[in-house]
Write an enzyme that holds these catalytic residues in place. Structure first.
Site, short mmCIF file in Angstrom:
data_model
loop_
_atom_site.label_atom_id
_atom_site.label_comp_id
_atom_site.label_asym_id
_atom_site.label_seq_id
_atom_site.Cartn_x
_atom_site.Cartn_y
_atom_site.Cartn_z
N ASN A 166 0.85 -1.25 -0.07
CA ASN A 166 0.13 -0.03 -0.12
C ASN A 166 0.93 1.45 -0.01
O ASN A 166 1.37 1.68 0.94
CB ASN A 166 -1.07 -0.05 1.20
CG ASN A 166 -1.87 1.20 1.29
OD1 ASN A 166 -1.58 2.02 0.61
ND2 ASN A 166 -2.96 0.90 2.07
N ARG A 226 -2.27 -2.00 -3.85
CA ARG A 226 -3.41 -0.77 -3.82
C ARG A 226 -3.12 0.08 -4.81
O ARG A 226 -1.92 0.81 -4.51
CB ARG A 226 -3.47 -0.17 -2.37
CG ARG A 226 -4.61 0.90 -2.31
CD ARG A 226 -4.28 1.81 -1.23
NE ARG A 226 -5.14 2.86 -1.49
CZ ARG A 226 -5.02 3.94 -0.62
NH1 ARG A 226 -3.85 4.27 -0.17
NH2 ARG A 226 -5.96 5.08 -0.89
N HIS A 257 -10.71 5.44 -2.10
CA HIS A 257 -10.91 4.94 -0.97
C HIS A 257 -11.70 3.69 -0.81
O HIS A 257 -12.30 3.31 0.18
CB HIS A 257 -11.31 5.87 0.37
CG HIS A 257 -10.19 6.60 0.92
ND1 HIS A 257 -10.83 8.04 1.02
CD2 HIS A 257 -8.90 6.74 0.88
CE1 HIS A 257 -9.54 8.65 1.55
NE2 HIS A 257 -8.55 8.05 1.38
N ARG A 284 -4.34 18.35 2.04
CA ARG A 284 -5.13 18.54 0.80
C ARG A 284 -6.29 19.59 1.20
O ARG A 284 -7.07 19.31 2.19
CB ARG A 284 -5.67 17.30 0.52
CG ARG A 284 -4.68 16.62 -0.33
CD ARG A 284 -5.32 15.20 -1.08
NE ARG A 284 -4.56 13.92 -0.15
CZ ARG A 284 -4.92 12.81 -0.27
NH1 ARG A 284 -6.13 12.47 -1.00
NH2 ARG A 284 -4.44 11.93 0.08
N GLU A 311 -7.50 -2.50 4.22
CA GLU A 311 -7.67 -2.65 2.59
C GLU A 311 -6.73 -3.67 2.46
O GLU A 311 -7.06 -4.46 1.36
CB GLU A 311 -6.77 -1.56 2.00
CG GLU A 311 -7.49 -0.20 2.05
CD GLU A 311 -6.91 0.57 3.26
OE1 GLU A 311 -6.89 1.94 3.09
OE2 GLU A 311 -6.27 0.24 4.29
#
Length: 373
Positions: free
Chosen positions: A7, A60, A149, A208, A351
Protein backbone atom coordinates in the site's frame (compact mmCIF):
# COMPACT_ATOMS: atom_id res chain seq x y z
CA UNK A 1 -0.16 -19.10 -0.89
CA UNK A 2 1.71 -16.20 0.68
CA UNK A 3 0.43 -12.84 -0.55
CA UNK A 4 2.36 -9.62 -0.03
CA UNK A 5 0.11 -6.57 -0.05
CA UNK A 6 1.79 -3.24 -0.83
CA UNK A 7 0.00 0.00 0.00
CA UNK A 8 1.96 2.97 -1.32
CA UNK A 9 -0.03 5.89 0.03
CA UNK A 10 0.53 9.62 -0.30
CA UNK A 11 2.32 9.82 3.05
CA UNK A 12 3.53 6.31 3.85
CA UNK A 13 4.42 2.79 2.76
CA UNK A 14 2.50 -0.06 4.34
CA UNK A 15 3.04 -3.73 3.66
CA UNK A 16 1.48 -6.91 4.98
CA UNK A 17 2.43 -10.52 4.29
CA UNK A 18 -0.72 -12.63 4.51
CA UNK A 19 -1.53 -16.31 4.37
CA UNK A 20 -4.54 -17.36 2.33
CA UNK A 21 -6.48 -17.86 5.59
CA UNK A 22 -5.96 -14.14 6.43
CA UNK A 23 -3.24 -14.73 9.03
CA UNK A 24 -0.71 -11.90 9.21
CA UNK A 25 2.75 -13.40 8.75
CA UNK A 26 4.66 -10.11 8.81
CA UNK A 27 4.11 -6.44 8.16
CA UNK A 28 5.39 -2.94 8.49
CA UNK A 29 4.53 0.73 8.07
CA UNK A 30 6.75 3.76 7.70
CA UNK A 31 6.44 7.32 6.41
CA UNK A 32 8.14 8.16 3.15
CA UNK A 33 11.58 9.48 4.05
CA UNK A 34 11.87 11.73 1.00
CA UNK A 35 9.99 12.94 -2.05
CA UNK A 36 12.32 11.48 -4.68
CA UNK A 37 11.50 8.16 -6.32
CA UNK A 38 15.01 6.75 -5.74
CA UNK A 39 14.70 7.00 -1.94
CA UNK A 40 11.15 5.68 -1.97
CA UNK A 41 12.15 2.86 -4.27
CA UNK A 42 14.85 1.90 -1.77
CA UNK A 43 12.22 1.75 0.98
CA UNK A 44 10.06 -0.55 -1.14
CA UNK A 45 12.99 -2.83 -1.96
CA UNK A 46 13.87 -3.06 1.73
CA UNK A 47 10.29 -4.07 2.51
CA UNK A 48 10.39 -6.71 -0.23
CA UNK A 49 13.56 -8.22 1.16
CA UNK A 50 12.09 -8.27 4.66
CA UNK A 51 8.84 -9.89 3.51
CA UNK A 52 10.29 -12.54 1.18
CA UNK A 53 9.46 -15.25 0.33
CA UNK A 54 6.02 -14.59 -1.18
CA UNK A 55 4.06 -16.04 -4.08
CA UNK A 56 2.21 -13.00 -5.38
CA UNK A 57 2.13 -9.26 -4.73
CA UNK A 58 -1.14 -7.36 -4.50
CA UNK A 59 -0.93 -3.59 -4.99
CA UNK A 60 -3.36 -0.97 -3.83
CA UNK A 61 -3.73 1.24 -6.90
CA UNK A 62 -5.71 4.40 -6.28
CA UNK A 63 -6.97 5.13 -9.78
CA UNK A 64 -8.40 2.63 -12.27
CA UNK A 65 -10.23 5.16 -14.43
CA UNK A 66 -13.18 3.82 -16.42
CA UNK A 67 -11.15 0.91 -17.75
CA UNK A 68 -10.32 -1.01 -14.58
CA UNK A 69 -13.40 -1.88 -12.56
CA UNK A 70 -12.03 -5.24 -11.42
CA UNK A 71 -8.72 -6.40 -10.03
CA UNK A 72 -6.28 -7.38 -12.81
CA UNK A 73 -3.01 -9.23 -13.19
CA UNK A 74 -0.21 -6.82 -14.06
CA UNK A 75 1.57 -7.37 -17.35
CA UNK A 76 3.31 -4.98 -19.74
CA UNK A 77 0.06 -3.69 -21.24
CA UNK A 78 -1.50 -3.15 -17.81
CA UNK A 79 1.61 -1.30 -16.66
CA UNK A 80 1.36 0.95 -19.71
CA UNK A 81 -2.33 1.65 -19.08
CA UNK A 82 -1.60 2.56 -15.46
CA UNK A 83 1.09 4.97 -16.62
CA UNK A 84 -1.50 6.71 -18.79
CA UNK A 85 -3.84 7.01 -15.79
CA UNK A 86 -1.17 8.78 -13.75
CA UNK A 87 -2.27 12.06 -15.33
CA UNK A 88 -5.47 11.82 -13.25
CA UNK A 89 -3.58 11.52 -9.96
CA UNK A 90 0.21 11.74 -10.37
CA UNK A 91 1.01 11.67 -6.65
CA UNK A 92 -0.59 8.30 -5.91
CA UNK A 93 -0.17 6.64 -9.29
CA UNK A 94 3.55 7.32 -9.57
CA UNK A 95 4.05 5.76 -6.13
CA UNK A 96 2.13 2.64 -7.20
CA UNK A 97 4.08 2.38 -10.46
CA UNK A 98 7.34 2.74 -8.57
CA UNK A 99 6.33 -0.16 -6.31
CA UNK A 100 5.31 -2.31 -9.30
CA UNK A 101 8.65 -1.64 -10.98
CA UNK A 102 10.56 -2.42 -7.78
CA UNK A 103 8.87 -5.84 -7.55
CA UNK A 104 9.53 -6.51 -11.22
CA UNK A 105 13.21 -5.65 -10.82
CA UNK A 106 13.79 -7.66 -7.65
CA UNK A 107 11.37 -10.56 -8.18
CA UNK A 108 10.69 -10.80 -11.94
CA UNK A 109 9.08 -14.24 -11.68
CA UNK A 110 6.52 -13.22 -9.04
CA UNK A 111 2.97 -12.47 -10.24
CA UNK A 112 1.53 -9.05 -9.42
CA UNK A 113 -2.09 -7.93 -9.11
CA UNK A 114 -3.55 -4.42 -9.09
CA UNK A 115 -6.64 -3.76 -6.95
CA UNK A 116 -8.29 -0.38 -7.45
CA UNK A 117 -9.75 2.12 -5.00
CA UNK A 118 -12.03 3.50 -7.69
CA UNK A 119 -13.59 0.10 -8.52
CA UNK A 120 -16.01 0.12 -5.55
CA UNK A 121 -17.52 3.35 -6.86
CA UNK A 122 -18.25 1.97 -10.32
CA UNK A 123 -21.85 1.63 -9.08
CA UNK A 124 -22.32 5.41 -8.77
CA UNK A 125 -25.46 6.42 -10.67
CA UNK A 126 -24.89 8.82 -13.55
CA UNK A 127 -26.47 11.69 -11.65
CA UNK A 128 -23.81 11.33 -8.96
CA UNK A 129 -20.93 10.39 -11.26
CA UNK A 130 -21.15 13.44 -13.51
CA UNK A 131 -20.41 17.15 -13.19
CA UNK A 132 -22.46 20.10 -14.38
CA UNK A 133 -20.18 20.56 -17.36
CA UNK A 134 -21.05 20.45 -21.06
CA UNK A 135 -21.87 16.84 -21.91
CA UNK A 136 -19.56 17.13 -24.91
CA UNK A 137 -16.63 17.80 -22.58
CA UNK A 138 -17.58 14.96 -20.26
CA UNK A 139 -17.74 12.48 -23.11
CA UNK A 140 -14.70 13.72 -25.02
CA UNK A 141 -12.32 13.83 -22.07
CA UNK A 142 -13.87 11.28 -19.72
CA UNK A 143 -14.69 13.85 -17.06
CA UNK A 144 -16.51 12.19 -14.17
CA UNK A 145 -16.38 11.54 -10.46
CA UNK A 146 -14.45 8.31 -9.83
CA UNK A 147 -14.45 8.19 -6.04
CA UNK A 148 -11.60 6.81 -3.93
CA UNK A 149 -10.88 4.87 -0.72
CA UNK A 150 -12.98 2.09 -2.24
CA UNK A 151 -10.88 -0.77 -0.86
CA UNK A 152 -11.26 0.61 2.66
CA UNK A 153 -14.97 1.29 2.21
CA UNK A 154 -15.56 -2.22 0.83
CA UNK A 155 -13.91 -3.77 3.88
CA UNK A 156 -15.84 -1.49 6.26
CA UNK A 157 -19.15 -2.46 4.65
CA UNK A 158 -18.35 -6.16 4.96
CA UNK A 159 -17.14 -5.80 8.55
CA UNK A 160 -20.20 -3.82 9.62
CA UNK A 161 -22.33 -6.62 8.18
CA UNK A 162 -20.45 -9.11 10.36
CA UNK A 163 -20.79 -6.97 13.48
CA UNK A 164 -24.48 -6.18 13.03
CA UNK A 165 -25.53 -9.49 11.49
CA UNK A 166 -26.43 -7.90 8.15
CA UNK A 167 -25.28 -5.00 6.00
CA UNK A 168 -27.52 -2.00 6.82
CA UNK A 169 -29.61 -0.73 3.94
CA UNK A 170 -28.45 2.85 4.45
CA UNK A 171 -24.82 3.08 5.59
CA UNK A 172 -22.47 6.05 5.73
CA UNK A 173 -18.76 5.24 5.71
CA UNK A 174 -16.42 7.93 7.00
CA UNK A 175 -12.80 7.20 6.08
CA UNK A 176 -10.54 9.68 7.86
CA UNK A 177 -6.78 9.45 7.47
CA UNK A 178 -4.21 11.42 5.55
CA UNK A 179 -6.87 11.49 2.86
CA UNK A 180 -10.51 11.78 3.93
CA UNK A 181 -13.83 10.89 2.34
CA UNK A 182 -17.43 10.09 3.19
CA UNK A 183 -19.40 7.56 1.14
CA UNK A 184 -23.13 6.83 0.99
CA UNK A 185 -23.73 3.08 0.66
CA UNK A 186 -27.17 1.72 -0.18
CA UNK A 187 -27.66 -2.03 -0.12
CA UNK A 188 -23.88 -2.55 -0.06
CA UNK A 189 -23.30 -0.37 -3.15
CA UNK A 190 -21.72 3.07 -3.41
CA UNK A 191 -24.28 5.66 -4.54
CA UNK A 192 -22.42 8.87 -3.71
CA UNK A 193 -19.04 9.88 -2.29
CA UNK A 194 -17.21 13.10 -1.52
CA UNK A 195 -14.06 12.50 -3.58
CA UNK A 196 -14.54 12.92 -7.31
CA UNK A 197 -12.33 13.27 -10.38
CA UNK A 198 -9.30 13.34 -8.09
CA UNK A 199 -8.61 12.76 -4.38
CA UNK A 200 -8.63 16.54 -3.89
CA UNK A 201 -12.41 16.92 -3.88
CA UNK A 202 -14.57 16.76 -0.79
CA UNK A 203 -13.47 17.06 2.83
CA UNK A 204 -10.63 19.16 4.11
CA UNK A 205 -7.77 16.73 4.77
CA UNK A 206 -4.33 16.51 6.36
CA UNK A 207 -2.53 18.50 3.65
CA UNK A 208 -5.16 18.65 0.87
CA UNK A 209 -7.60 21.52 0.55
CA UNK A 210 -10.73 19.56 -0.23
CA UNK A 211 -13.47 21.25 -2.27
CA UNK A 212 -13.05 24.94 -2.96
CA UNK A 213 -14.80 27.35 -5.30
CA UNK A 214 -13.35 26.86 -8.83
CA UNK A 215 -13.78 30.61 -9.26
CA UNK A 216 -11.18 31.08 -6.54
CA UNK A 217 -8.69 29.00 -8.55
CA UNK A 218 -9.40 31.05 -11.66
CA UNK A 219 -8.85 34.22 -9.65
CA UNK A 220 -5.50 32.96 -8.31
CA UNK A 221 -4.35 32.19 -11.84
CA UNK A 222 -5.64 35.30 -13.55
CA UNK A 223 -5.00 37.98 -10.93
CA UNK A 224 -2.44 36.58 -8.47
CA UNK A 225 -0.26 34.93 -11.12
CA UNK A 226 -0.16 31.58 -9.33
CA UNK A 227 1.11 28.98 -11.81
CA UNK A 228 -0.13 25.43 -12.29
CA UNK A 229 2.84 23.83 -10.53
CA UNK A 230 2.51 26.04 -7.45
CA UNK A 231 -1.24 25.55 -7.40
CA UNK A 232 -0.90 21.75 -7.50
CA UNK A 233 1.77 21.75 -4.79
CA UNK A 234 -0.30 24.01 -2.54
CA UNK A 235 -3.61 22.19 -2.97
CA UNK A 236 -2.09 18.77 -2.31
CA UNK A 237 0.69 19.35 0.21
CA UNK A 238 0.36 22.78 1.84
CA UNK A 239 -3.36 23.02 2.59
CA UNK A 240 -5.82 21.26 4.88
CA UNK A 241 -4.94 20.90 8.55
CA UNK A 242 -1.33 21.77 7.80
CA UNK A 243 -2.14 24.87 5.81
CA UNK A 244 -4.76 26.35 8.13
CA UNK A 245 -2.94 25.55 11.38
CA UNK A 246 0.52 26.41 10.09
CA UNK A 247 1.74 23.60 12.32
CA UNK A 248 1.13 20.12 10.96
CA UNK A 249 -1.15 17.84 8.98
CA UNK A 250 -1.16 15.45 11.94
CA UNK A 251 -4.41 15.91 13.84
CA UNK A 252 -2.77 14.98 17.14
CA UNK A 253 -0.30 17.84 16.86
CA UNK A 254 -3.02 20.23 15.73
CA UNK A 255 -5.20 19.36 18.73
CA UNK A 256 -2.25 19.69 21.11
CA UNK A 257 -1.52 23.15 19.74
CA UNK A 258 -5.20 24.13 19.82
CA UNK A 259 -5.49 23.09 23.47
CA UNK A 260 -2.34 25.10 24.12
CA UNK A 261 -3.96 28.27 22.81
CA UNK A 262 -3.09 28.35 19.11
CA UNK A 263 -5.88 30.26 17.35
CA UNK A 264 -4.96 28.88 13.93
CA UNK A 265 -4.81 25.28 15.18
CA UNK A 266 -8.24 25.69 16.78
CA UNK A 267 -9.59 27.08 13.51
CA UNK A 268 -8.05 24.19 11.55
CA UNK A 269 -9.79 21.64 13.77
CA UNK A 270 -13.12 23.44 13.66
CA UNK A 271 -12.95 23.75 9.88
CA UNK A 272 -12.02 20.06 9.55
CA UNK A 273 -14.93 18.96 11.73
CA UNK A 274 -17.36 21.22 9.88
CA UNK A 275 -16.35 19.74 6.52
CA UNK A 276 -17.10 16.24 7.88
CA UNK A 277 -20.41 17.31 9.41
CA UNK A 278 -21.48 18.87 6.10
CA UNK A 279 -20.69 15.62 4.30
CA UNK A 280 -22.49 13.45 6.86
CA UNK A 281 -25.63 15.55 6.51
CA UNK A 282 -25.36 15.50 2.73
CA UNK A 283 -24.96 11.73 2.54
CA UNK A 284 -27.86 11.19 4.91
CA UNK A 285 -29.90 13.37 2.57
CA UNK A 286 -28.76 11.39 -0.49
CA UNK A 287 -29.78 8.12 1.16
CA UNK A 288 -32.98 9.50 2.65
CA UNK A 289 -31.84 8.48 6.11
CA UNK A 290 -29.15 6.46 7.84
CA UNK A 291 -29.19 3.09 9.58
CA UNK A 292 -25.53 3.15 10.54
CA UNK A 293 -22.43 5.32 10.46
CA UNK A 294 -18.93 3.82 10.51
CA UNK A 295 -15.60 5.53 11.20
CA UNK A 296 -12.43 4.04 9.75
CA UNK A 297 -8.92 5.19 8.81
CA UNK A 298 -6.20 6.37 11.18
CA UNK A 299 -8.08 9.44 12.46
CA UNK A 300 -11.51 7.86 12.37
CA UNK A 301 -10.32 4.88 14.39
CA UNK A 302 -8.26 6.70 16.99
CA UNK A 303 -9.82 10.10 17.74
CA UNK A 304 -12.75 9.76 20.13
CA UNK A 305 -12.89 13.55 20.34
CA UNK A 306 -13.36 13.91 16.60
CA UNK A 307 -16.04 11.20 16.48
CA UNK A 308 -17.94 12.92 19.28
CA UNK A 309 -17.73 16.31 17.59
CA UNK A 310 -18.86 14.91 14.24
CA UNK A 311 -21.74 12.57 15.09
CA UNK A 312 -23.91 15.34 16.46
CA UNK A 313 -24.55 16.14 12.78
CA UNK A 314 -26.81 13.08 12.74
CA UNK A 315 -28.51 13.72 16.07
CA UNK A 316 -31.66 14.67 14.15
CA UNK A 317 -31.73 11.11 12.75
CA UNK A 318 -31.62 9.58 16.22
CA UNK A 319 -27.91 8.83 16.58
CA UNK A 320 -26.75 8.87 20.19
CA UNK A 321 -23.13 8.18 21.01
CA UNK A 322 -22.18 6.20 24.13
CA UNK A 323 -19.34 8.20 25.64
CA UNK A 324 -17.74 5.25 27.45
CA UNK A 325 -17.45 2.91 24.45
CA UNK A 326 -16.43 5.84 22.25
CA UNK A 327 -13.50 6.76 24.48
CA UNK A 328 -12.40 3.19 25.22
CA UNK A 329 -12.87 1.79 21.72
CA UNK A 330 -9.73 -0.12 20.81
CA UNK A 331 -11.23 -2.73 18.50
CA UNK A 332 -14.03 -3.01 15.96
CA UNK A 333 -17.38 -2.38 17.59
CA UNK A 334 -20.56 -0.37 18.07
CA UNK A 335 -20.17 2.84 20.07
CA UNK A 336 -23.80 4.05 19.95
CA UNK A 337 -26.11 3.87 22.94
CA UNK A 338 -28.49 0.92 23.25
CA UNK A 339 -31.45 3.13 22.42
CA UNK A 340 -29.85 4.90 19.45
CA UNK A 341 -31.92 4.58 16.26
CA UNK A 342 -28.73 4.85 14.20
CA UNK A 343 -25.81 2.56 14.94
CA UNK A 344 -22.30 4.05 15.08
CA UNK A 345 -19.30 1.79 14.62
CA UNK A 346 -15.53 1.95 14.57
CA UNK A 347 -13.79 -0.41 12.14
CA UNK A 348 -10.04 -0.79 11.79
CA UNK A 349 -9.06 -0.19 8.17
CA UNK A 350 -7.93 -3.42 6.49
CA UNK A 351 -7.54 -2.71 2.80
CA UNK A 352 -5.03 -5.56 2.82
CA UNK A 353 -7.80 -8.11 3.44
CA UNK A 354 -9.88 -6.72 0.59
CA UNK A 355 -6.86 -6.96 -1.69
CA UNK A 356 -6.12 -10.50 -0.46
CA UNK A 357 -9.64 -11.58 -1.36
CA UNK A 358 -9.30 -10.10 -4.85
CA UNK A 359 -5.89 -11.73 -5.38
CA UNK A 360 -7.19 -15.16 -4.35
CA UNK A 361 -10.29 -14.81 -6.51
CA UNK A 362 -8.18 -13.80 -9.48
CA UNK A 363 -5.75 -16.67 -8.87
CA UNK A 364 -8.62 -19.16 -8.98
CA UNK A 365 -9.70 -17.88 -12.36
CA UNK A 366 -6.18 -17.71 -13.73
CA UNK A 367 -5.96 -21.43 -12.98
CA UNK A 368 -8.99 -21.81 -15.22
CA UNK A 369 -7.16 -19.85 -17.94
CA UNK A 370 -9.09 -16.64 -17.36
CA UNK A 371 -7.14 -13.46 -16.85
CA UNK A 372 -9.67 -11.19 -15.16
CA UNK A 373 -11.29 -11.29 -11.77
Amino acid sequence: MRVLVLNTGSSSLKWTLLAADKRILAGGSEPWRAEDSATRGGQVRAALEQAAPFDVVGHRVVHGGKRFQQAVAIDASTREALEELSAFDPEHMQAALMAIDAVTASFPAVAQVAAFDTAFHATLPEASAGYGLPQEWSERWGLRRFGFHGLSVAYAVERVGELLGAIPRYLIVCHLGSGCSVTAVEGGRSVDTTMGFSPLEGLMMATRSGSIDPGLLLYLQEHCHVGIAELRETLTKRSGLRGVSGISGDLRQVLEAADGGSVHAKLAYERFVLSIRRALGAMAGVLGGADALVFTGGIGENSARLRRDCVSALRFAGLELAEGPNVSSDSDGDIATTGSRVRCLVVRAREDLTILKKVLRLAERVERHQFRE
